[in-house]
Scaffold this active site. Structure first.
Site, PDB file in Angstrom:
ATOM      1  CG  HIS A 304      -2.065   0.927   1.127  1.00 57.87           C
ATOM      2  ND1 HIS A 304      -2.001   2.264   1.403  1.00 57.87           N
ATOM      3  CD2 HIS A 304      -3.332   0.689   0.708  1.00 57.87           C
ATOM      4  CE1 HIS A 304      -3.181   2.823   1.179  1.00 57.87           C
ATOM      5  NE2 HIS A 304      -4.012   1.890   0.756  1.00 57.87           N
ATOM      6  CG  ASP A 361      -8.470  -4.183  -2.980  1.00 54.85           C
ATOM      7  OD1 ASP A 361      -7.676  -3.267  -3.240  1.00 54.85           O
ATOM      8  OD2 ASP A 361      -9.704  -4.040  -2.955  1.00 54.85           O
TER       9      ASP A 361
HETATM   10  C1  SDX Z   1      -6.211   0.168  -3.000  1.00 53.47           C
HETATM   11  O1  SDX Z   1      -4.412   4.600  -1.944  1.00 53.47           O
HETATM   12  C2  SDX Z   1      -5.364   3.998  -1.369  1.00 53.47           C
HETATM   13  O2  SDX Z   1      -5.804   4.350  -0.273  1.00 53.47           O
HETATM   14  C3  SDX Z   1      -5.940   2.830  -2.150  1.00 53.47           C
HETATM   15  C4  SDX Z   1      -6.980   1.972  -1.431  1.00 53.47           C
HETATM   16  C5  SDX Z   1      -8.246   2.739  -1.160  1.00 53.47           C
HETATM   17  O3  SDX Z   1      -8.980   2.356  -0.247  1.00 53.47           O
HETATM   18  O4  SDX Z   1      -8.563   3.664  -1.968  1.00 53.47           O
HETATM   19  O5  SDX Z   1      -6.445   1.507  -0.211  1.00 53.47           O
HETATM   20  C6  SDX Z   1      -7.370   0.777  -2.293  1.00 53.47           C
HETATM   21  O6  SDX Z   1      -5.959   0.521  -4.121  1.00 53.47           O
HETATM   22  C7  SDX Z   1      -5.349  -0.824  -2.278  1.00 53.47           C
HETATM   23  C8  SDX Z   1      -4.140  -1.322  -3.162  1.00 53.47           C
HETATM   24  C9  SDX Z   1      -4.626  -2.432  -4.081  1.00 53.47           C
HETATM   25  N1  SDX Z   1      -3.573  -2.807  -5.022  1.00 53.47           N
HETATM   26  C10 SDX Z   1      -2.949  -3.990  -4.934  1.00 53.47           C
HETATM   27  O7  SDX Z   1      -3.152  -4.818  -4.050  1.00 53.47           O
HETATM   28  C11 SDX Z   1      -1.968  -4.259  -6.086  1.00 53.47           C
HETATM   29  C12 SDX Z   1      -0.661  -4.854  -5.537  1.00 53.47           C
HETATM   30  N2  SDX Z   1       0.026  -3.815  -4.786  1.00 53.47           N
HETATM   31  C13 SDX Z   1       1.077  -3.079  -5.460  1.00 53.47           C
HETATM   32  O8  SDX Z   1       0.942  -2.941  -6.826  1.00 53.47           O
HETATM   33  C14 SDX Z   1       1.563  -1.871  -4.675  1.00 53.47           C
HETATM   34  O9  SDX Z   1       1.766  -2.259  -3.390  1.00 53.47           O
HETATM   35  C15 SDX Z   1       0.719  -0.599  -4.687  1.00 53.47           C
HETATM   36  C16 SDX Z   1       0.446  -0.128  -6.077  1.00 53.47           C
HETATM   37  C17 SDX Z   1      -0.533  -0.792  -3.932  1.00 53.47           C
HETATM   38  C18 SDX Z   1       1.521   0.486  -3.954  1.00 53.47           C
HETATM   39  O10 SDX Z   1       2.716   0.580  -4.623  1.00 53.47           O
HETATM   40  P1  SDX Z   1       3.667   1.872  -4.427  1.00 53.47           P
HETATM   41  O11 SDX Z   1       3.276   2.662  -3.256  1.00 53.47           O
HETATM   42  O12 SDX Z   1       3.763   2.593  -5.738  1.00 53.47           O
HETATM   43  O13 SDX Z   1       5.010   1.209  -4.045  1.00 53.47           O
HETATM   44  P2  SDX Z   1       6.072   0.664  -5.069  1.00 53.47           P
HETATM   45  O14 SDX Z   1       5.392   0.106  -6.281  1.00 53.47           O
HETATM   46  O15 SDX Z   1       7.095   1.721  -5.257  1.00 53.47           O
HETATM   47  O16 SDX Z   1       6.643  -0.573  -4.240  1.00 53.47           O
HETATM   48  C19 SDX Z   1       7.703  -0.372  -3.305  1.00 53.47           C
HETATM   49  C20 SDX Z   1       8.511  -1.668  -3.393  1.00 53.47           C
HETATM   50  C21 SDX Z   1       8.914  -2.013  -4.836  1.00 53.47           C
HETATM   51  O17 SDX Z   1      10.107  -2.757  -4.766  1.00 53.47           O
HETATM   52  P3  SDX Z   1      11.523  -1.941  -5.057  1.00 53.47           P
HETATM   53  O18 SDX Z   1      11.370  -1.330  -6.445  1.00 53.47           O
HETATM   54  O19 SDX Z   1      11.636  -0.908  -3.954  1.00 53.47           O
HETATM   55  O20 SDX Z   1      12.585  -3.030  -4.996  1.00 53.47           O
HETATM   56  O21 SDX Z   1       7.696  -2.750  -2.942  1.00 53.47           O
HETATM   57  C22 SDX Z   1       7.495  -3.676  -4.012  1.00 53.47           C
HETATM   58  C23 SDX Z   1       7.818  -2.948  -5.294  1.00 53.47           C
HETATM   59  O22 SDX Z   1       8.274  -3.866  -6.283  1.00 53.47           O
HETATM   60  N3  SDX Z   1       6.075  -4.064  -3.977  1.00 53.47           N
HETATM   61  C24 SDX Z   1       5.635  -5.303  -4.198  1.00 53.47           C
HETATM   62  C25 SDX Z   1       4.234  -5.235  -4.014  1.00 53.47           C
HETATM   63  N4  SDX Z   1       3.895  -3.988  -3.705  1.00 53.47           N
HETATM   64  C26 SDX Z   1       5.038  -3.264  -3.685  1.00 53.47           C
HETATM   65  N5  SDX Z   1       6.272  -6.449  -4.531  1.00 53.47           N
HETATM   66  C27 SDX Z   1       5.490  -7.547  -4.686  1.00 53.47           C
HETATM   67  N6  SDX Z   1       4.136  -7.569  -4.529  1.00 53.47           N
HETATM   68  C28 SDX Z   1       3.480  -6.430  -4.196  1.00 53.47           C
HETATM   69  N7  SDX Z   1       2.157  -6.450  -4.043  1.00 53.47           N
END
Ligand code: SDX
Length: 426
Positions: A304, A361
């Protein structure tokens, strides 16, 4: 005493005021940055950028705190209803008994949609995604209800229309996609019961209201009702800043929510769990794939932008899963799989170091499956829940004297001035 930060640039010192929020969080007010220094900021994804001051929802990502108008989400999930929570978010206070009664009467008066809208539904291809249909129908409402929304009364009636009709429109897309007759809302049913009735009642098998599922749906929608400046809410605010009508701004919010990185994750989680199930329940392989930088696969429902602790909503939904499956005597192998996957991920250094926890989710699809909601409607369920939050944030932005047309700047990295080359010289 006002606080400032100092910025030194090209030998000059600039001061910018610090803004402090209710819970002590601090921000640099850079509204004069460009006019005084010629500089802009650059912040992809706005991870460090506040778009507004808001009194609606407070989140503390480090502590896993979520409050609507100061009330902890745990108390609202325990004691409130979705409609009462919607009223709280939009009006800034809990309704009296009389106010709640008036809202219920208005919801009944406005629960139907214009019969001509059914023609729109009939003309979507059978496999059309319900989120695409809902976004189109929300926009279409403007054509049927063209009030200008310039006075309080018109705005209020538009809000009631949207909140009441959204569940009718959602259920209609399901019924029509199955070639079934549309089921009309009942005046004697409350909001969540009416939705389940419109979804699952049929002339041959009347839908029997199950109070466990009705309460679960009420709480599901409370937990989704608002979440400060997330992707879809910021979309509603940005689109609304152009002073377009509320229906169009909400339609944009529905589209933004659809994405699998945002609200579409609840559908993506179930698809992911089914894939793992097909792979013999090999959740370790899924975790390894999620950690592999070369692999675009991510663990859906994990991570998140704000929560670096367990999403308080995920905790409540996980508990709800156990409760309703037990009460309904249902076993869902995907729930067991999800719990095992969570356990493996939360003990893995990669997830621990990056503070990746289950988000709202991760378990919500299990609850929706128990209600019989089809997977392709999971994000529609999220949209119905988030609608009061979008409306509350839109109203707050419209009433905010500081709020103006949203228009970010950029750093240009393209070619400098270049002459046009006639086609015969290319
Ligand atoms: C919602 O914003 C809100 O409040 C949203 C929400 C709401 O109520 O409105 O809460 C609802 O959208 C919840 C999120 C649902 N999405 C998912 O579950 C999709 C999977 N999650 C990821 O795609 C990710 O965690 C995000 C998009 C939710 C957040 O990503 P960020 O903040 O852009 O962080 P990032 O992509 O920069 O990740 C930081 C690191 C990265 O690794 P490095 O590049 O630092 O090595 O963490 C890793 C990412 O690769 N990472 C994950 C991961 N999420 C982040 N690695 C594996 N699996 C994951 N799910």
């Amino acid at each position: 005493m006002s606080e400032y930060v100092k910025l030194e640039f090209e030998g000059k010192i600039y001061q910018f005021p610090i803004v402090t929020g209710t819970e002590g969080e601090k921000a640099i007010d850079i509204s004069e940055l460009r006019s005084s220094t010629g500089l802009i900021t650059l912040d992809p994804g706005y991870a460090n950028t506040g778009s507004c001051a808001s009194s609606i929802t407070f989140m503390d990502g480090e502590k896993g705190i979520l409050r609507y108008r100061g009330i902890p989400i745990e108390q609202l999930a325990e004691h409130s209803s979705f409609i009462e929570t919607a009223y709280l978010l939009i009006n800034g206070k809990l309704p009296t008994g009389e106010e709640l009664k008036q809202i219920s009467i208005l919801f009944n008066d406005h629960s139907l949609v214009h019969e001509d809208m059914q023609i729109f539904y009939q003309n979507f291809p059978r496999g059309a995604h319900p989120m695409g249909i809902l976004s189109s129908m929300a926009n279409a409402l403007r054509s049927f209800y063209p009030e200008l929304q310039t006075i309080e009364e018109e705005i209020n009636i538009t809000v009631i229309r949207l909140l009441s009709k959204v569940r009718t429109m959602a259920a209609m897309s399901y019924k029509i996609s199955r070639g079934h007759k549309v089921v009309y809302p009942r005046p004697d049913y409350k909001y969540p019961a009416n939705f389940l009735h419109m979804m699952f009642d049929t002339p041959v098998k009347p839908y029997e209201i199950n109070e466990t599922l009705v309460r679960a749906l009420d709480v599901f929608w409370i937990l989704h009702a608002d979440h400060e400046q997330n992707c879809s809410t910021s979309t509603v605010r940005l689109v609304g800043s152009g002073r377009v009508n509320l229906y169009a701004a909400i339609s944009a919010g529905i589209s933004a929510l659809w994405g699998p990185l945002h609200g579409g994750a609840n559908q993506a989680v179930i698809d992911m769990l089914k894939e793992i199930q097909k792979d013999g329940g090999n959740h370790q392989r899924a975790v390894e794939k999620a950690k592999d930088k070369k692999d675009p696969f991510r663990l859906m429902g994990f991570g998140h932008r704000v929560y670096k602790a367990y999403d308080p909503r995920a905790k409540l939904i996980k508990k709800m899963c156990d409760k309703i499956l037990k009460e309904l005597d249902i076993s869902d192998p995907l729930l067991d799989l999800a719990k095992e996957l969570e356990e493996v991920a939360l003990t893995d250094d990669y997830f621990i170091e990056k503070n990746l926890y289950p988000n709202v989710d991760f378990y919500s699809g299990i609850v929706l499956r128990a209600m019989g909601i089809p997977t392709n409607m999971f994000t529609v369920m999220f949209a119905i829940g988030r609608l009061p939050g979008w409306i509350a944030q839109w109203k707050e932005s419209m009433d905010d004297p500081m709020w103006k047309l949203g228009r970010p700047r950029q750093v240009y990295t393209g070619p400098s001035i270049t002459d046009y080359i006639p086609i015969d010289q290319r």
